[in-house]
Write a protein that holds these residues in place. Structure first.
Motif, PDB file in Angstrom:
ATOM      1  N   CYS A 164      59.526  68.250  41.971  1.00 43.31           N
ATOM      2  CA  CYS A 164      60.247  67.233  41.097  1.00 43.31           C
ATOM      3  C   CYS A 164      61.579  67.127  40.913  1.00 43.31           C
ATOM      4  N   ALA A 165      61.957  67.821  40.819  1.00 35.89           N
ATOM      5  CA  ALA A 165      63.532  67.532  39.937  1.00 35.89           C
ATOM      6  C   ALA A 165      64.700  67.262  40.886  1.00 35.89           C
ATOM      7  N   LEU A 166      64.726  66.259  42.565  1.00 35.20           N
ATOM      8  CA  LEU A 166      64.751  66.009  43.312  1.00 35.20           C
ATOM      9  C   LEU A 166      64.258  64.714  43.306  1.00 35.20           C
ATOM     10  N   HIS A 167      62.593  64.698  42.604  1.00 38.22           N
ATOM     11  CA  HIS A 167      62.136  63.457  42.894  1.00 38.22           C
ATOM     12  C   HIS A 167      63.095  62.666  40.959  1.00 38.22           C
ATOM     13  N   VAL A 168      63.603  63.294  40.562  1.00 36.88           N
ATOM     14  CA  VAL A 168      64.269  62.660  39.561  1.00 36.88           C
ATOM     15  C   VAL A 168      65.542  62.259  39.493  1.00 36.88           C
ATOM     16  N   LEU A 169      66.370  63.288  40.366  1.00 38.86           N
ATOM     17  CA  LEU A 169      67.697  62.763  40.619  1.00 38.86           C
ATOM     18  C   LEU A 169      67.339  61.711  41.889  1.00 38.86           C
ATOM     19  N   ARG A 170      66.705  61.270  42.485  1.00 37.59           N
ATOM     20  CA  ARG A 170      65.786  59.903  43.475  1.00 37.59           C
ATOM     21  C   ARG A 170      66.787  58.958  42.525  1.00 37.59           C
ATOM     22  N   MET A 171      65.523  59.154  41.564  1.00 37.11           N
ATOM     23  CA  MET A 171      65.618  57.579  39.802  1.00 37.11           C
ATOM     24  C   MET A 171      66.748  57.683  39.765  1.00 37.11           C
ATOM     25  N   VAL A 172      67.171  58.702  39.392  1.00 36.28           N
ATOM     26  CA  VAL A 172      69.159  58.937  39.076  1.00 36.28           C
ATOM     27  C   VAL A 172      69.430  57.992  39.518  1.00 36.28           C
ATOM     28  N   VAL A 173      70.288  57.691  41.371  1.00 39.00           N
ATOM     29  CA  VAL A 173      70.831  57.961  41.841  1.00 39.00           C
ATOM     30  C   VAL A 173      70.562  56.192  42.208  1.00 39.00           C
ATOM     31  N   ALA A 174      69.178  56.641  42.911  1.00 35.48           N
ATOM     32  CA  ALA A 174      69.056  55.492  42.724  1.00 35.48           C
ATOM     33  C   ALA A 174      68.918  54.050  41.812  1.00 35.48           C
ATOM     34  N   GLY A 175      69.779  54.175  40.644  1.00 36.29           N
ATOM     35  CA  GLY A 175      69.995  52.928  39.892  1.00 36.29           C
ATOM     36  C   GLY A 175      67.944  53.064  38.582  1.00 36.29           C
ATOM     37  N   VAL A 176      67.518  53.370  39.120  1.00 33.58           N
ATOM     38  CA  VAL A 176      65.805  52.892  37.995  1.00 33.58           C
ATOM     39  C   VAL A 176      66.182  52.855  36.706  1.00 33.58           C
ATOM     40  N   PHE A 177      67.248  54.056  35.928  1.00 36.55           N
ATOM     41  CA  PHE A 177      67.085  53.750  34.594  1.00 36.55           C
ATOM     42  C   PHE A 177      68.594  52.821  34.521  1.00 36.55           C
ATOM     43  N   GLU A 178      69.824  52.277  35.138  1.00 36.97           N
ATOM     44  CA  GLU A 178      70.000  50.975  35.376  1.00 36.97           C
ATOM     45  C   GLU A 178      69.284  49.781  34.955  1.00 36.97           C
ATOM     46  N   ARG A 179      68.085  49.665  35.666  1.00 35.17           N
ATOM     47  CA  ARG A 179      67.584  48.320  36.172  1.00 35.17           C
ATOM     48  C   ARG A 179      66.656  48.348  34.851  1.00 35.17           C
ATOM     49  N   PHE A 180      65.783  49.622  34.441  1.00 34.31           N
ATOM     50  CA  PHE A 180      64.630  50.040  33.141  1.00 34.31           C
ATOM     51  C   PHE A 180      65.480  51.462  32.418  1.00 34.31           C
ATOM     52  N   PRO A 181      67.031  50.667  31.633  1.00 35.30           N
ATOM     53  CA  PRO A 181      67.311  51.724  30.518  1.00 35.30           C
ATOM     54  C   PRO A 181      66.749  51.818  29.460  1.00 35.30           C
ATOM     55  N   GLU A 182      65.158  51.287  29.309  1.00 35.02           N
ATOM     56  CA  GLU A 182      64.928  52.292  28.202  1.00 35.02           C
ATOM     57  C   GLU A 182      63.980  53.089  27.963  1.00 35.02           C
ATOM     58  N   LEU A 183      63.822  52.909  29.469  1.00 36.84           N
ATOM     59  CA  LEU A 183      62.335  53.832  30.218  1.00 36.84           C
ATOM     60  C   LEU A 183      62.939  55.557  30.386  1.00 36.84           C
ATOM     61  N   GLN A 184      61.676  56.122  29.446  1.00 29.93           N
ATOM     62  CA  GLN A 184      62.146  57.416  28.609  1.00 29.93           C
ATOM     63  C   GLN A 184      60.586  58.632  30.449  1.00 29.93           C
ATOM     64  N   LEU A 185      61.326  58.881  30.407  1.00 30.96           N
ATOM     65  CA  LEU A 185      60.692  60.497  32.048  1.00 30.96           C
ATOM     66  C   LEU A 185      60.769  61.592  31.042  1.00 30.96           C
TER      67      LEU A 185
END
Length: 317
Positions: free
Chosen positions: A190-211
């Protein structure tokens, strides 16, 4: 003090039977408690002093079905949960289950769950057939969550078969399952999953998305400084550092962790505004979890944030 618990599971026996599903060896031992969403569950909550459970079904057992079956069973599960919440709206709220093999349908089921059934977000159990939440195919789901202003609770899921065989095989079935699951693998996965989302720029594209992640942050608080040092230079084109992104877009729950050391680590790494209380019912003891919350070595203000204020802000605001 009001107490809201976020990672509290259910699974209707009727759906289990009608859909021909198998909870698996670990969850099957809790089948009766997963099915109980009436007076028995309320009694457990009352004994522990828990006012509200945010319910979630064990969607991992339907998440990887082919699209048509996943869509049908997910919709049935959400409809059943909505009935439970409607009967006790002051005691239960709900996270939607989504058919992850059909992202467009899943996005619409999330919309239906929030806008029509009154749910407060969704729960996803790890990757789906090797697809993580950084994959472009799941963007409709993330975009819908951001638009609706609801979080996604990312629950650990079992690793893909190749990972299981490489890291967790070679022991008896119960030991291998424990290493791959709640004994270790779930949390690192799960931790790796979160980091994948961060380095892939998911939260750059969806800056208000909360996980949201459980289990006191799945190890991320302990490793946060190291993660910042090692990964931020690699994603320097992002608007925020990796650590800043995690502190802005990630919330942690206490589910299954009832000792001071990981709690204090999480507080120091993420701050009291990003941590919420959970039990992990029926796989953890509600009384033990609530007792720890009430006696943990933290300030009264922080205790209230963990117990209910952060949940009210994130989910019920």
């Amino acid at each position: 003090m009001k107490v809201v618990a976020l990672e509290e599971h259910m699974f209707p026996r009727e759906v289990l039977v009608s859909a021909g599903l198998d909870l698996g060896s670990r969850a099957s031992r809790r089948a009766a408690e997963l099915d109980e969403v009436g007076e028995g569950r309320l009694a457990v909550m009352d004994e522990a002093g828990i006012d509200v459970q945010v319910l979630s079904t064990l969607g991992n057992i339907v998440q990887e079905f082919e699209p048509e079956r996943a869509s049908s069973v997910s919709r049935e599960l959400n409809d059943r949960m909505a009935v439970v919440v409607t009967k006790h709206p002051d005691r239960f709220r709900g996270f939607a289950t989504m058919p992850m093999t059909a992202p467009e349908v899943a996005a619409d089921e999330l919309r239906r769950g929030v806008e029509e059934l009154g749910f407060v977000g969704a729960m996803i159990h790890g990757q789906t057939q090797g697809v993580f939440l950084d994959d472009p195919s799941v963007q409709p789901i993330l975009a819908t969550a951001e638009r609706l202003g609801v979080p996604i609770y990312l629950h650990p899921g079992l690793p893909p078969a190749a990972v299981h065989d490489a890291y967790y095989a070679g022991f008896g079935p119960e030991i291998s399952a424990g290493l791959a699951g709640a004994g270790w693998g779930w949390h690192s996965e799960c931790a790796l999953h979160v980091l994948r989302m961060v380095v892939a720029g998911v939260f750059e594209r969806f800056p208000e998305l909360q996980l949201i992640v459980g289990h006191m942050g799945e190890g991320l608080p302990f490793h946060l400084d190291r993660i910042e040092t090692m990964l931020t230079p690699l994603v320097g084109h992002h608007d925020r550092t990796v650590g800043e992104t995690l502190r802005n877009n990630l919330h942690l729950t206490t589910s299954g962790y009832n000792t001071a050391t990981p709690l204090l680590c999480a507080l120091l790494a993420f701050g009291a505004d990003r941590i919420l209380f959970s039990v992990d019912h029926p796989f953890a003891d509600s009384v033990a979890a609530a007792t720890f919350l009430r006696h943990a070595p933290i300030s009264g203000a922080d205790r209230e944030k963990l117990a209910y204020r952060n949940a009210e802000s994130l989910l019920f605001g």
